[in-house]
Design a protein around this motif. Sequence first.
Motif, short mmCIF file in Angstrom:
data_model
loop_
_atom_site.label_atom_id
_atom_site.label_comp_id
_atom_site.label_asym_id
_atom_site.label_seq_id
_atom_site.Cartn_x
_atom_site.Cartn_y
_atom_site.Cartn_z
N ILE A 158 -25.51 -0.77 37.01
CA ILE A 158 -24.29 0.18 36.55
C ILE A 158 -23.18 -0.68 36.29
N TYR A 159 -23.03 -1.63 37.23
CA TYR A 159 -21.95 -2.63 37.06
C TYR A 159 -22.04 -3.41 35.43
N GLN A 160 -23.33 -3.62 35.07
CA GLN A 160 -23.61 -4.26 33.85
C GLN A 160 -23.11 -3.33 32.67
N LEU A 161 -23.76 -2.02 32.84
CA LEU A 161 -23.34 -0.94 31.89
C LEU A 161 -21.96 -0.58 31.81
N GLU A 162 -21.29 -0.58 32.98
CA GLU A 162 -19.69 -0.57 32.74
C GLU A 162 -19.13 -1.49 31.90
N LYS A 163 -19.56 -2.85 32.25
CA LYS A 163 -19.02 -4.02 31.69
C LYS A 163 -19.31 -4.00 30.12
N SER A 164 -20.59 -3.50 29.67
CA SER A 164 -20.72 -3.64 28.23
C SER A 164 -20.02 -2.49 27.50
N MET A 165 -19.87 -1.23 28.30
CA MET A 165 -19.29 0.04 27.47
C MET A 165 -17.98 0.19 27.96
N ALA A 166 -17.74 0.94 29.01
CA ALA A 166 -16.04 1.33 29.27
C ALA A 166 -15.33 0.35 29.40
N PHE A 167 -15.81 -0.96 29.38
CA PHE A 167 -15.17 -1.92 29.84
C PHE A 167 -13.80 -2.40 28.99
N THR A 168 -14.18 -2.28 27.73
CA THR A 168 -12.90 -2.47 26.82
C THR A 168 -12.13 -1.44 26.64
N SER A 169 -12.38 -0.22 26.90
CA SER A 169 -11.38 0.91 26.75
C SER A 169 -10.28 0.76 27.68
N CYS A 170 -9.06 1.34 26.99
CA CYS A 170 -7.97 1.27 27.50
C CYS A 170 -6.83 2.47 26.96
N GLU A 171 -6.65 3.19 27.90
CA GLU A 171 -6.02 4.62 27.40
C GLU A 171 -4.82 4.39 26.71
N ILE A 172 -3.98 3.40 27.04
CA ILE A 172 -2.67 3.11 26.28
C ILE A 172 -2.78 3.00 24.89
N SER A 173 -3.95 2.51 24.52
CA SER A 173 -4.31 2.27 22.94
C SER A 173 -4.18 3.66 22.05
N VAL A 174 -4.40 4.60 22.63
CA VAL A 174 -4.16 5.86 21.89
C VAL A 174 -2.96 6.12 21.44
N LEU A 175 -1.95 5.77 22.33
CA LEU A 175 -0.69 6.07 22.08
C LEU A 175 -0.09 5.00 20.93
N THR A 176 -0.65 3.92 20.46
CA THR A 176 -0.26 2.92 19.61
C THR A 176 -0.87 3.37 18.14
N VAL A 177 -1.74 4.36 18.16
CA VAL A 177 -2.37 4.65 16.78
C VAL A 177 -1.36 4.99 15.69
N ASN A 178 -1.38 4.37 14.65
CA ASN A 178 -0.34 4.35 13.24
C ASN A 178 -1.51 4.51 11.92
N TYR A 179 -1.55 5.76 11.54
CA TYR A 179 -2.45 5.95 10.39
C TYR A 179 -1.85 5.20 9.02
N VAL A 180 -2.44 4.50 8.53
CA VAL A 180 -2.01 3.93 7.19
C VAL A 180 -2.87 3.85 6.16
N ASN A 181 -2.12 3.86 4.77
CA ASN A 181 -3.03 3.92 3.58
C ASN A 181 -3.84 2.79 3.48
N GLN A 182 -3.41 1.73 3.97
CA GLN A 182 -4.10 0.33 3.65
C GLN A 182 -4.19 -0.64 4.68
N CYS A 183 -5.10 -1.14 4.91
CA CYS A 183 -5.03 -2.16 6.20
C CYS A 183 -4.91 -3.72 5.47
N PRO A 184 -4.30 -4.60 6.11
CA PRO A 184 -4.29 -5.83 5.53
C PRO A 184 -5.74 -6.58 5.25
#
Length: 167
Positions: A20-46
């Motif tokens: 379970i520890y390994q699974l969490e590490k590989s999956m939910a591990f890099t998720s961070c709720e605050i990321s959603v609040l920073t989303v900015n839709y753009v027409n182009q990416c650099p």
Amino acid sequence: MTRFKRRNDFCTLSLLVFTIYQLEKSMAFTSCEISVLTVNYVNQCPTDSESWQLAAKRMNCEGIEEDCQQGIRTESHQFVFQYHCVINVWRNETLEVCAFNRTILGHCAEFNILGSVIQDNYYADCTKHDPPCPSVYNSAEAYKYKSCYELVQQIRRKTNTISSAKR
Ligand SMILES: *[C@@H]1O[C@H](CO)[C@@H](O)[C@H](O)[C@H]1NC(C)=O
Ligand SMILES: *[C@@H]1O[C@H](CO)[C@@H](O)[C@H](O)[C@H]1NC(C)=O
């Protein structure tokens, strides 16, 4: 006999916890709720290092206080909360977001809003694009694989054609 059995149970339990520890590490591990609040839709990416760095500076992800870092810091600084410009789950938008980077395995990198995480978009195998992306890359370097951004343009053109044909 009973002692032996108990020991076996202990082993099974340890293995389960470890899995379970390994699974969490590989999956939910890099998720961070605050990321959603920073989303900015753009027409182009650099699409080059210089404009990528400028955009990253403007967004200043390093200046955002996220309390997700704690767990990640105990590992070996592998994941950094930083600027990304990637596609969405449906491949019809490009967006900027501050999120933890991640190893991407041969697909276009997407930001998944529900999971608040950068991950592979399994519908977009970019190793088959021209030019192809590598089978393993750092999501923070998504700008190198602009065929993923072009995919969004293609899908949008298609949707527009269909909706204007309907009209
Ligand atoms: C992208 O696709 C989703 C799902 O089909 C749709 O709900 C959404 O409106 C689309 N967005 C754009 C900008 O076309
Ligand atoms: C995340 O990015 C940092 C540099 O910003 C890099 O050192 C690290 O290896 C990357 N992590 C992954 C999983 O690619």
